[in-house]
Design a protein around this motif. Structure first.
Motif, PDB file in Angstrom:
ATOM      1  N   THR A  96      56.332  34.536  61.377  1.00  0.00           N
ATOM      2  CA  THR A  96      56.463  35.048  60.011  1.00  0.00           C
ATOM      3  C   THR A  96      57.126  34.086  59.039  1.00  0.00           C
ATOM      4  O   THR A  96      56.982  34.242  57.835  1.00  0.00           O
ATOM      5  N   SER A  97      57.843  33.096  59.534  1.00  0.00           N
ATOM      6  CA  SER A  97      58.616  32.242  58.619  1.00  0.00           C
ATOM      7  C   SER A  97      57.901  30.959  58.232  1.00  0.00           C
ATOM      8  O   SER A  97      58.302  30.297  57.280  1.00  0.00           O
ATOM      9  N   TRP A 117      50.746  33.558  65.659  1.00  0.00           N
ATOM     10  CA  TRP A 117      50.616  34.989  65.904  1.00  0.00           C
ATOM     11  C   TRP A 117      50.158  35.275  67.322  1.00  0.00           C
ATOM     12  O   TRP A 117      50.453  36.331  67.881  1.00  0.00           O
TER      13      TRP A 117
END
Length: 140
Positions: A96-97, A117
């Motif tokens: 996510t970052s 992912w």
């Protein structure tokens, strides 16, 4: 389950357990070879990232070695499941970052979104693999 598949899985269980153990030993050693790479994927809300890198490295080596002995294999498998759950936030943070791992080789430094992912469901596969060893094996 098909009898042939069941027989094949029974035959492969021991060597796959050794493979699993070896993978974790190598991964754990890498925590000491390149700790800075691992520190970069620890979520910023967790304290003492370098200590966490070393602690998880020790755990991976110890649990990986535990996979090699029949008496310790089920305990090591449970430990690996706990470890995989514990490091899951690092995989979420990495996904996510958009963190770029400085000092790593190109494919590792900035993996594709699919690779970032893809690590999340891979944790489920690794947990299932470890779960397979939580019960003592026959004829170990």
């Amino acid at each position: 389950m098909d009898a042939g598949l069941s027989e094949l899985l029974t035959r492969l269980k021991r060597p796959l357990g050794y493979l699993m153990g070896g993978i974790y030993v190598i991964a754990g050693i890498m925590h000491f070879v390149a700790p800075e790479s691992y520190v970069q994927i620890i979520p910023p809300y967790l304290p003492a990232p370098m200590a966490l890198v070393y602690l998880s490295g020790v755990a991976e080596v110890a649990l990986g070695l535990g996979m090699f002995h029949p008496r310790t294999r089920p305990y090591a498998a449970w430990g690996l499941i706990a470890l995989l759950v514990a490091v899951f936030p690092a995989n979420v943070y990495m996904a996510t970052s958009g963190v770029v791992i400085e000092g790593a080789s190109a494919p590792i430094r900035d993996p594709s979104p699919l690779a970032r992912w893809g690590r999340l469901p891979m944790q489920v596969v690794l947990i299932a693999w470890a779960w397979w060893y939580t019960e003592p094996m026959d004829q170990t």
